[in-house]
Design an enzyme around this catalytic site. Structure first.
Site, PDB file in Angstrom:
ATOM      1  N   TYR A   1      -5.227  -4.853  10.212  1.00 41.38           N
ATOM      2  CA  TYR A   1      -5.526  -5.074   8.732  1.00 41.38           C
ATOM      3  C   TYR A   1      -6.836  -4.900   8.824  1.00 41.38           C
ATOM      4  O   TYR A   1      -7.496  -5.619  10.143  1.00 41.38           O
ATOM      5  CB  TYR A   1      -5.038  -6.331   8.428  1.00 41.38           C
ATOM      6  CG  TYR A   1      -4.086  -6.553   6.848  1.00 41.38           C
ATOM      7  CD1 TYR A   1      -3.488  -5.430   6.449  1.00 41.38           C
ATOM      8  CD2 TYR A   1      -4.986  -7.093   6.279  1.00 41.38           C
ATOM      9  CE1 TYR A   1      -2.871  -5.588   5.165  1.00 41.38           C
ATOM     10  CE2 TYR A   1      -4.616  -7.015   4.403  1.00 41.38           C
ATOM     11  CZ  TYR A   1      -4.123  -6.480   4.262  1.00 41.38           C
ATOM     12  OH  TYR A   1      -3.970  -6.523   2.839  1.00 41.38           O
TER      13      TYR A   1
ATOM     14  N   GLY B   1      -0.011  -5.748   1.978  1.00 38.54           N
ATOM     15  CA  GLY B   1      -1.686  -5.818   1.194  1.00 38.54           C
ATOM     16  C   GLY B   1      -0.677  -6.119  -0.456  1.00 38.54           C
ATOM     17  O   GLY B   1      -1.732  -6.687  -0.599  1.00 38.54           O
TER      18      GLY B   1
ATOM     19  N   HIS C   1       0.956  -1.158   0.211  1.00 32.63           N
ATOM     20  CA  HIS C   1      -0.293  -0.059   0.258  1.00 32.63           C
ATOM     21  C   HIS C   1       0.899   1.571   0.056  1.00 32.63           C
ATOM     22  O   HIS C   1       1.741   1.671   0.748  1.00 32.63           O
ATOM     23  CB  HIS C   1      -0.901   0.024   1.347  1.00 32.63           C
ATOM     24  CG  HIS C   1      -1.675   0.537   0.518  1.00 32.63           C
ATOM     25  ND1 HIS C   1      -1.985   1.790   0.874  1.00 32.63           N
ATOM     26  CD2 HIS C   1      -3.212   0.520   1.389  1.00 32.63           C
ATOM     27  CE1 HIS C   1      -3.389   2.823   1.151  1.00 32.63           C
ATOM     28  NE2 HIS C   1      -4.396   2.042   1.134  1.00 32.63           N
TER      29      HIS C   1
HETATM   30  C1  LCV Z   1       4.762   5.049  -0.264  1.00 37.91           C
HETATM   31  C2  LCV Z   1       7.258   3.902  -1.033  1.00 37.91           C
HETATM   32  C3  LCV Z   1       6.886   3.207  -0.347  1.00 37.91           C
HETATM   33  C4  LCV Z   1       5.482   2.694   0.179  1.00 37.91           C
HETATM   34  N1  LCV Z   1       4.493   3.737   0.360  1.00 37.91           N
HETATM   35  O1  LCV Z   1      14.409   1.262  -0.858  1.00 37.91           O
HETATM   36  O2  LCV Z   1      -0.182  -4.735   5.296  1.00 37.91           O
HETATM   37  S1  LCV Z   1      -0.301  -3.021   5.798  1.00 37.91           S
HETATM   38  O3  LCV Z   1      -1.707  -3.130   6.717  1.00 37.91           O
HETATM   39  O4  LCV Z   1       1.579  -2.650   6.540  1.00 37.91           O
HETATM   40  C5  LCV Z   1      -0.868  -2.180   4.191  1.00 37.91           C
HETATM   41  C6  LCV Z   1      -1.394  -0.575   4.982  1.00 37.91           C
HETATM   42  C7  LCV Z   1       0.527  -1.516   3.991  1.00 37.91           C
HETATM   43  O5  LCV Z   1       0.676  -2.738   2.108  1.00 37.91           O
HETATM   44  O6  LCV Z   1       1.662  -0.287   3.810  1.00 37.91           O
HETATM   45  C8  LCV Z   1       3.013  -0.837   2.864  1.00 37.91           C
HETATM   46  C9  LCV Z   1       3.653  -2.072   4.267  1.00 37.91           C
HETATM   47  N2  LCV Z   1       4.942  -1.906   2.740  1.00 37.91           N
HETATM   48  C10 LCV Z   1       6.450  -1.916   3.562  1.00 37.91           C
HETATM   49  O7  LCV Z   1       6.173  -1.952   4.916  1.00 37.91           O
HETATM   50  C11 LCV Z   1       8.033  -2.003   3.212  1.00 37.91           C
HETATM   51  C12 LCV Z   1       8.350  -0.448   3.146  1.00 37.91           C
HETATM   52  N3  LCV Z   1       8.792   0.058   2.027  1.00 37.91           N
HETATM   53  C13 LCV Z   1      10.283  -1.006   2.589  1.00 37.91           C
HETATM   54  O8  LCV Z   1      10.399  -1.705   3.265  1.00 37.91           O
HETATM   55  C14 LCV Z   1      11.632  -0.328   1.976  1.00 37.91           C
HETATM   56  O9  LCV Z   1      10.886   1.075   0.839  1.00 37.91           O
HETATM   57  C15 LCV Z   1      11.826  -1.916   1.149  1.00 37.91           C
HETATM   58  C16 LCV Z   1      12.519  -2.767   1.963  1.00 37.91           C
HETATM   59  C17 LCV Z   1      11.130  -1.558  -0.146  1.00 37.91           C
HETATM   60  C18 LCV Z   1      12.996  -0.685  -0.268  1.00 37.91           C
HETATM   61  O10 LCV Z   1      14.219  -0.905   0.361  1.00 37.91           O
HETATM   62  P1  LCV Z   1      15.125   0.623  -0.427  1.00 37.91           P
HETATM   63  O11 LCV Z   1      16.101   1.069   0.976  1.00 37.91           O
HETATM   64  O12 LCV Z   1      15.225  -0.222  -2.012  1.00 37.91           O
HETATM   65  P2  LCV Z   1      13.961   3.285   0.174  1.00 37.91           P
HETATM   66  O13 LCV Z   1      13.591   2.790   1.165  1.00 37.91           O
HETATM   67  O14 LCV Z   1      14.620   4.266  -0.192  1.00 37.91           O
HETATM   68  O15 LCV Z   1      12.579   3.120  -0.542  1.00 37.91           O
HETATM   69  C19 LCV Z   1      12.116   3.840  -2.355  1.00 37.91           C
HETATM   70  C20 LCV Z   1      10.596   4.594  -2.672  1.00 37.91           C
HETATM   71  O16 LCV Z   1       9.937   4.370  -2.469  1.00 37.91           O
HETATM   72  C21 LCV Z   1       9.232   4.506  -1.519  1.00 37.91           C
HETATM   73  C22 LCV Z   1      10.502   5.336  -0.584  1.00 37.91           C
HETATM   74  O17 LCV Z   1       9.881   6.489   0.359  1.00 37.91           O
HETATM   75  C23 LCV Z   1      11.405   5.857  -1.289  1.00 37.91           C
HETATM   76  O18 LCV Z   1      10.595   7.368  -1.771  1.00 37.91           O
HETATM   77  P3  LCV Z   1      11.737   8.772  -1.404  1.00 37.91           P
HETATM   78  O19 LCV Z   1      13.176   8.594  -2.792  1.00 37.91           O
HETATM   79  O20 LCV Z   1      11.454   9.511  -1.592  1.00 37.91           O
HETATM   80  O21 LCV Z   1      12.414   8.958   0.076  1.00 37.91           O
HETATM   81  N4  LCV Z   1       8.438   3.931  -1.057  1.00 37.91           N
HETATM   82  C24 LCV Z   1       8.831   2.654  -0.309  1.00 37.91           C
HETATM   83  N5  LCV Z   1       7.968   1.924  -0.037  1.00 37.91           N
HETATM   84  N6  LCV Z   1       4.781   1.384   0.566  1.00 37.91           N
HETATM   85  N7  LCV Z   1       6.027   4.902  -0.764  1.00 37.91           N
END
Ligand code: LCV
Length: 259
Positions: free
Chosen positions: A138, A108, A64
């Site tokens: 959730y 999600g 999400h």
């Molecule tokens: C917006 C993002 C996101 C993102 N949204 O790259 O299941 S529930 O209940 O949780 C539900 C509500 C749900 O699905 O929630 C989301 C769950 N997703 C996560 O927890 C994953 C969140 N993301 C991460 O942990 C990391 O981004 C990963 C491990 C996927 C990749 O890490 P990496 O270091 O390679 P960055 O974190 O730097 O991400 C690159 C860009 O994508 C955005 C993040 O904010 C960053 O943007 P900026 O460059 O503008 O800072 N991004 C990543 N995930 N779910 N934005």
């Protein structure tokens, strides 16, 4: 379509999510494009759909779009939430949807994958169920979808630890159909898709709908529903819920206090 590439060939529709900058976070705009593609493929009588990310992706979808979650006082996964709409669209699409996975599947996006009918993943892929990592309560249908995807203790481990599960373990647990080497992923997925296109689409469509109806055939009383919604409201009204989202946006580890 800036966030997807869509093509239909020999009755096989393929949707590639291409919002690499945000790691295919399931934003309203990305989901709208996927829904439009599904509507197009439905009209063009596609007999199978493949949902994928570009070759070599490190993240299939980051789940999400966290920036689009309400910060407080509103159900973050209500009926009209785009992720909920996408899950329902995949579940009710009249032909099989194959999730072709390469990279990490987060939150999600796991439910989107489990809503698909068949899952083929590259060996390096992972699946992480993350509500507890963010402090998100959730929603009921989503929890039921997770229950249908994994056994009792596995879905509890995945939810309570929020740790990524490697594709090989997911396959061993029966959560996904195949794990293949990255360079075989597209061929193996296409082979399954072509096998499906050779069979009777009406029979497949009705069996898919029967499976959906029977899988979701759970009695839940109004009293049970209200209790669950009350419990969820206490969570999305909590300080921890706001802390989980804020910590992500501020790129720091959340400090949960249980309130
Ligand atoms: C917006 C993002 C996101 C993102 N949204 O790259 O299941 S529930 O209940 O949780 C539900 C509500 C749900 O699905 O929630 C989301 C769950 N997703 C996560 O927890 C994953 C969140 N993301 C991460 O942990 C990391 O981004 C990963 C491990 C996927 C990749 O890490 P990496 O270091 O390679 P960055 O974190 O730097 O991400 C690159 C860009 O994508 C955005 C993040 O904010 C960053 O943007 P900026 O460059 O503008 O800072 N991004 C990543 N995930 N779910 N934005």
């Amino acid at each position: 379509m800036p966030f997807t590439h869509q093509v239909i060939d020999n009755l096989i529709g393929t949707i590639t999510m291409t919002n690499n900058r945000k790691l295919n976070a399931l934003s309203r705009s990305l989901i709208d494009e996927i829904m439009l593609a599904l509507e197009r493929f439905r009209n063009e009588k596609a007999r199978v759909v493949i949902l994928r990310a570009p070759e070599g992706s490190k993240v299939w979808s980051a789940g999400h779009d966290i920036t689009e979650l309400p910060l407080e006082r509103r159900d973050p996964l209500g009926w009209d939430d785009p992720l909920r709409q996408l899950v329902r669209e995949i579940e009710t699409f009249p032909a099989p949807v194959i999730a072709m996975i390469e990279g990490g599947v987060w939150g999600g996006a796991c439910e989107v994958v489990f809503a698909c009918d068949i899952v083929v993943a590259s060996r390096g892929s992972t699946f992480a169920v993350t509500p507890a990592k963010l402090g998100v309560p959730y929603n009921i249908t989503g929890v039921l979808n997770f229950m249908n995807a994994a056994s009792r203790c596995i879905i509890r481990e995945m939810t309570f630890t929020a740790q990524p599960v490697p594709a090989a373990r997911a396959e061993m647990l029966g959560m996904i159909n195949y794990v293949v080497e990255s360079d075989e992923l597209e061929a193996r997925t296409l082979q399954l898709a072509q096998q499906i296109t050779r069979n009777a689409p009406l029979s497949i469509s009705v069996i898919k709908e029967q499976l959906r109806l029977l899988e979701s055939a759970h009695t839940i009383t109004p009293r049970m529903f209200e209790r669950i919604q009350g419990l969820r409201r206490a969570v999305y009204d909590s300080r921890d819920y706001r802390e989980g989202l804020t910590a992500f946006l501020e790129k720091r580890r959340p400090e949960f206090i249980g309130a």
